[in-house]
Scaffold this motif. Structure first.
Motif, PDB file in Angstrom:
ATOM      1  N   ALA A 161     -32.698 -58.969 -49.517  1.00  0.00           N
ATOM      2  CA  ALA A 161     -31.715 -57.879 -49.515  1.00  0.00           C
ATOM      3  C   ALA A 161     -30.710 -58.061 -48.382  1.00  0.00           C
ATOM      4  O   ALA A 161     -29.502 -57.840 -48.551  1.00  0.00           O
ATOM      5  CB  ALA A 161     -32.419 -56.530 -49.393  1.00  0.00           C
ATOM      6  N   GLY A 162     -31.190 -58.464 -47.208  1.00  0.00           N
ATOM      7  CA  GLY A 162     -30.312 -58.724 -46.083  1.00  0.00           C
ATOM      8  C   GLY A 162     -29.349 -59.861 -46.374  1.00  0.00           C
ATOM      9  O   GLY A 162     -28.169 -59.815 -45.978  1.00  0.00           O
ATOM     10  N   TRP A 163     -29.859 -60.887 -47.078  1.00  0.00           N
ATOM     11  CA  TRP A 163     -28.992 -62.019 -47.451  1.00  0.00           C
ATOM     12  C   TRP A 163     -27.872 -61.544 -48.375  1.00  0.00           C
ATOM     13  O   TRP A 163     -26.704 -61.932 -48.211  1.00  0.00           O
ATOM     14  CB  TRP A 163     -29.813 -63.109 -48.138  1.00  0.00           C
ATOM     15  CG  TRP A 163     -28.985 -64.308 -48.507  1.00  0.00           C
ATOM     16  CD1 TRP A 163     -28.764 -65.419 -47.736  1.00  0.00           C
ATOM     17  CD2 TRP A 163     -28.225 -64.496 -49.704  1.00  0.00           C
ATOM     18  NE1 TRP A 163     -27.923 -66.287 -48.388  1.00  0.00           N
ATOM     19  CE2 TRP A 163     -27.578 -65.748 -49.593  1.00  0.00           C
ATOM     20  CE3 TRP A 163     -28.041 -63.730 -50.846  1.00  0.00           C
ATOM     21  CZ2 TRP A 163     -26.754 -66.251 -50.598  1.00  0.00           C
ATOM     22  CZ3 TRP A 163     -27.202 -64.226 -51.860  1.00  0.00           C
ATOM     23  CH2 TRP A 163     -26.570 -65.471 -51.734  1.00  0.00           C
ATOM     24  N   VAL A 164     -28.202 -60.703 -49.342  1.00  0.00           N
ATOM     25  CA  VAL A 164     -27.194 -60.188 -50.271  1.00  0.00           C
ATOM     26  C   VAL A 164     -26.119 -59.409 -49.513  1.00  0.00           C
ATOM     27  O   VAL A 164     -24.916 -59.622 -49.707  1.00  0.00           O
ATOM     28  CB  VAL A 164     -27.845 -59.293 -51.344  1.00  0.00           C
ATOM     29  CG1 VAL A 164     -26.786 -58.566 -52.175  1.00  0.00           C
ATOM     30  CG2 VAL A 164     -28.735 -60.122 -52.267  1.00  0.00           C
ATOM     31  N   ASP A 165     -26.528 -58.510 -48.646  1.00  0.00           N
ATOM     32  CA  ASP A 165     -25.567 -57.703 -47.908  1.00  0.00           C
ATOM     33  C   ASP A 165     -24.670 -58.551 -47.008  1.00  0.00           C
ATOM     34  O   ASP A 165     -23.498 -58.233 -46.801  1.00  0.00           O
ATOM     35  CB  ASP A 165     -26.297 -56.656 -47.063  1.00  0.00           C
ATOM     36  CG  ASP A 165     -26.643 -55.403 -47.860  1.00  0.00           C
ATOM     37  OD1 ASP A 165     -25.980 -55.158 -48.886  1.00  0.00           O
ATOM     38  OD2 ASP A 165     -27.570 -54.693 -47.456  1.00  0.00           O
ATOM     39  N   LEU A 166     -25.211 -59.647 -46.491  1.00  0.00           N
ATOM     40  CA  LEU A 166     -24.465 -60.486 -45.554  1.00  0.00           C
ATOM     41  C   LEU A 166     -23.552 -61.485 -46.263  1.00  0.00           C
ATOM     42  O   LEU A 166     -22.480 -61.829 -45.743  1.00  0.00           O
ATOM     43  CB  LEU A 166     -25.436 -61.241 -44.642  1.00  0.00           C
ATOM     44  CG  LEU A 166     -24.831 -62.065 -43.495  1.00  0.00           C
ATOM     45  CD1 LEU A 166     -24.092 -61.149 -42.516  1.00  0.00           C
ATOM     46  CD2 LEU A 166     -25.927 -62.848 -42.782  1.00  0.00           C
ATOM     47  N   ASN A 167     -23.941 -61.928 -47.464  1.00  0.00           N
ATOM     48  CA  ASN A 167     -23.266 -63.077 -48.074  1.00  0.00           C
ATOM     49  C   ASN A 167     -22.509 -62.799 -49.368  1.00  0.00           C
ATOM     50  O   ASN A 167     -21.706 -63.640 -49.791  1.00  0.00           O
ATOM     51  CB  ASN A 167     -24.295 -64.184 -48.356  1.00  0.00           C
ATOM     52  CG  ASN A 167     -24.855 -64.799 -47.101  1.00  0.00           C
ATOM     53  OD1 ASN A 167     -24.239 -65.669 -46.492  1.00  0.00           O
ATOM     54  ND2 ASN A 167     -26.038 -64.335 -46.692  1.00  0.00           N
ATOM     55  N   ILE A 168     -22.742 -61.679 -50.007  1.00  0.00           N
ATOM     56  CA  ILE A 168     -22.141 -61.437 -51.313  1.00  0.00           C
ATOM     57  C   ILE A 168     -20.826 -60.672 -51.186  1.00  0.00           C
ATOM     58  O   ILE A 168     -20.761 -59.628 -50.535  1.00  0.00           O
ATOM     59  CB  ILE A 168     -23.108 -60.665 -52.235  1.00  0.00           C
ATOM     60  CG1 ILE A 168     -24.302 -61.550 -52.593  1.00  0.00           C
ATOM     61  CG2 ILE A 168     -22.394 -60.184 -53.495  1.00  0.00           C
ATOM     62  CD1 ILE A 168     -23.957 -62.801 -53.371  1.00  0.00           C
ATOM     63  N   ASP A 169     -19.795 -61.212 -51.828  1.00  0.00           N
ATOM     64  CA  ASP A 169     -18.522 -60.511 -51.966  1.00  0.00           C
ATOM     65  C   ASP A 169     -18.478 -59.962 -53.388  1.00  0.00           C
ATOM     66  O   ASP A 169     -18.323 -60.737 -54.349  1.00  0.00           O
ATOM     67  CB  ASP A 169     -17.362 -61.481 -51.732  1.00  0.00           C
ATOM     68  CG  ASP A 169     -15.997 -60.817 -51.891  1.00  0.00           C
ATOM     69  OD1 ASP A 169     -15.950 -59.631 -52.260  1.00  0.00           O
ATOM     70  OD2 ASP A 169     -14.976 -61.503 -51.661  1.00  0.00           O
ATOM     71  N   LYS A 227     -38.150 -51.637 -56.460  1.00  0.00           N
ATOM     72  CA  LYS A 227     -37.138 -50.587 -56.508  1.00  0.00           C
ATOM     73  C   LYS A 227     -36.843 -50.016 -55.120  1.00  0.00           C
ATOM     74  O   LYS A 227     -35.699 -49.691 -54.815  1.00  0.00           O
ATOM     75  CB  LYS A 227     -37.583 -49.482 -57.470  1.00  0.00           C
ATOM     76  CG  LYS A 227     -37.540 -49.903 -58.936  1.00  0.00           C
ATOM     77  CD  LYS A 227     -37.892 -48.753 -59.881  1.00  0.00           C
ATOM     78  CE  LYS A 227     -37.752 -49.189 -61.328  1.00  0.00           C
ATOM     79  NZ  LYS A 227     -38.076 -48.096 -62.285  1.00  0.00           N
ATOM     80  N   SER A 228     -37.864 -49.924 -54.277  1.00  0.00           N
ATOM     81  CA  SER A 228     -37.640 -49.412 -52.922  1.00  0.00           C
ATOM     82  C   SER A 228     -36.794 -50.376 -52.104  1.00  0.00           C
ATOM     83  O   SER A 228     -36.034 -49.959 -51.220  1.00  0.00           O
ATOM     84  CB  SER A 228     -38.974 -49.155 -52.218  1.00  0.00           C
ATOM     85  OG  SER A 228     -39.676 -50.364 -51.979  1.00  0.00           O
ATOM     86  N   ALA A 229     -36.901 -51.684 -52.394  1.00  0.00           N
ATOM     87  CA  ALA A 229     -36.079 -52.674 -51.696  1.00  0.00           C
ATOM     88  C   ALA A 229     -34.639 -52.626 -52.187  1.00  0.00           C
ATOM     89  O   ALA A 229     -33.692 -52.743 -51.400  1.00  0.00           O
ATOM     90  CB  ALA A 229     -36.651 -54.072 -51.884  1.00  0.00           C
ATOM     91  N   LEU A 230     -34.459 -52.420 -53.480  1.00  0.00           N
ATOM     92  CA  LEU A 230     -33.117 -52.441 -54.053  1.00  0.00           C
ATOM     93  C   LEU A 230     -32.260 -51.275 -53.573  1.00  0.00           C
ATOM     94  O   LEU A 230     -31.048 -51.424 -53.387  1.00  0.00           O
ATOM     95  CB  LEU A 230     -33.199 -52.436 -55.585  1.00  0.00           C
ATOM     96  CG  LEU A 230     -33.770 -53.702 -56.238  1.00  0.00           C
ATOM     97  CD1 LEU A 230     -33.833 -53.526 -57.757  1.00  0.00           C
ATOM     98  CD2 LEU A 230     -32.941 -54.923 -55.889  1.00  0.00           C
ATOM     99  N   VAL A 231     -32.878 -50.113 -53.379  1.00  0.00           N
ATOM    100  CA  VAL A 231     -32.084 -48.937 -52.990  1.00  0.00           C
ATOM    101  C   VAL A 231     -31.547 -49.056 -51.568  1.00  0.00           C
ATOM    102  O   VAL A 231     -30.623 -48.315 -51.194  1.00  0.00           O
ATOM    103  CB  VAL A 231     -32.900 -47.626 -53.131  1.00  0.00           C
ATOM    104  CG1 VAL A 231     -33.317 -47.398 -54.570  1.00  0.00           C
ATOM    105  CG2 VAL A 231     -34.121 -47.638 -52.214  1.00  0.00           C
ATOM    106  N   LYS A 232     -32.071 -49.978 -50.787  1.00  0.00           N
ATOM    107  CA  LYS A 232     -31.626 -50.141 -49.399  1.00  0.00           C
ATOM    108  C   LYS A 232     -30.438 -51.096 -49.272  1.00  0.00           C
ATOM    109  O   LYS A 232     -29.844 -51.204 -48.205  1.00  0.00           O
ATOM    110  CB  LYS A 232     -32.787 -50.649 -48.543  1.00  0.00           C
ATOM    111  CG  LYS A 232     -33.963 -49.680 -48.466  1.00  0.00           C
ATOM    112  CD  LYS A 232     -35.124 -50.281 -47.695  1.00  0.00           C
ATOM    113  CE  LYS A 232     -36.330 -49.343 -47.689  1.00  0.00           C
ATOM    114  NZ  LYS A 232     -37.503 -49.952 -47.001  1.00  0.00           N
ATOM    115  N   ILE A 233     -30.090 -51.777 -50.362  1.00  0.00           N
ATOM    116  CA  ILE A 233     -28.986 -52.732 -50.313  1.00  0.00           C
ATOM    117  C   ILE A 233     -27.665 -51.980 -50.421  1.00  0.00           C
ATOM    118  O   ILE A 233     -27.499 -51.109 -51.276  1.00  0.00           O
ATOM    119  CB  ILE A 233     -29.110 -53.758 -51.463  1.00  0.00           C
ATOM    120  CG1 ILE A 233     -30.449 -54.498 -51.370  1.00  0.00           C
ATOM    121  CG2 ILE A 233     -27.968 -54.763 -51.411  1.00  0.00           C
ATOM    122  CD1 ILE A 233     -30.680 -55.477 -52.497  1.00  0.00           C
ATOM    123  N   THR A 234     -26.719 -52.333 -49.566  1.00  0.00           N
ATOM    124  CA  THR A 234     -25.422 -51.658 -49.596  1.00  0.00           C
ATOM    125  C   THR A 234     -24.475 -52.285 -50.624  1.00  0.00           C
ATOM    126  O   THR A 234     -23.605 -51.594 -51.157  1.00  0.00           O
ATOM    127  CB  THR A 234     -24.757 -51.691 -48.211  1.00  0.00           C
ATOM    128  OG1 THR A 234     -24.564 -53.061 -47.800  1.00  0.00           O
ATOM    129  CG2 THR A 234     -25.634 -50.990 -47.182  1.00  0.00           C
TER     130      THR A 234
END
Length: 251
Positions: A129-137, A190-197
């Protein structure tokens, strides 16, 4: 690009077959380099790729042995700049013995021989999840997560105690409820997904796949009658449904 284990391969194979059926005369090329398989429709310049990465986080060979690093995701370098990413992991998290591809688990500086596997799964998802928030446009890449794909090895879970596996199951369960309930991993995911911005859509295929106790290769899989496969799915079949859902989410 699909990123994950053999359940991701199931969906990738299904999608490439469905696309080829839609344009049967189109030229295509199929290649594999390391863990990455690429199906290219050369007439259209379209690539459908699979990165076999069963934990999403890294496994590194060190002096002590093979280390599963729950807070490291160097493999993510392959995923950047894709138009679409469909992630998946869970199938391997309870592997033990010879089929377990690591010897130790590491979080930060702490290395242990083992740990609660559900906690390990949760920790890895947090790293992803942290990788997605940091790297995804989001303007360039759309991100999906394939939900937990279930297996059918215990008939008691679908009210058939005499069934020891999916063998000879020919009909899906009727209705919209699975007697055994959802796998606990669904809640962790699901608990991990809801924390992604950043926007990530869940391909929520768990319940509909639970109802398809009839949809597995059974004794007709790669291992033949000597093995029973109630984890993977027949093509065409359940993964085609997953891709229809994916298509509608894209639209």
């Amino acid at each position: 690009m699909f990123v994950g284990d053999s359940l991701s391969r199931n969906q990738w194979q299904s999608l490439t077959c469905m696309l080829h059926f839609a344009v049967p005369d189109a030229e295509y090329d199929l290649t594999r380099q390391g863990d990455v398989s690429t199906f290219t429709f050369t007439d259209y310049g379209v690539k459908v790729m699979l990165d076999r990465n069963v934990y999403l986080v890294d496994i590194v060979r060190e002096k002590v042995g093979r280390v599963l690093k729950l807070d490291s995701i160097e493999g993510g370098k392959l995923w950047k700049d894709m138009d679409m990413l469909i992630f998946n992991t869970w199938h391997w998290w309870n592997r033990r013995g010879p089929s377990q591809p690591w010897d130790y688990i590491q979080v930060g500086t702490q290395i242990t021989k083992d740990m609660d596997r559900m906690l390990a799964f949760q920790t890895a998802l947090t790293t992803w999840a942290g990788w997605v928030d940091l790297n995804i446009d989001p303007a360039k890449t759309r991100v999906f997560f394939q939900g937990i794909s279930p297996s059918h090895y215990n008939g008691s879970l679908w009210n058939e105690p005499s069934a020891k596996s999916c063998v000879r199951e020919k009909q899906p369960l009727l209705g919209s409820k699975y007697p055994g309930g959802l796998p606990p991993a669904v809640g962790v995911l699901k608990s991990a997904l809801v924390k992604i911005t950043k926007p990530v859509k869940l391909l929520d295929i768990t319940l509909l796949s639970l109802l398809r106790k009839d949809g597995h290769p059974s004794i007709y899989g790669l291992t033949g009658p000597t093995g029973i496969d109630c984890s993977h799915w027949c093509l065409a079949g359940v993964p085609d449904t997953w891709n229809h859902i994916l298509y509608n989410l894209i639209l």
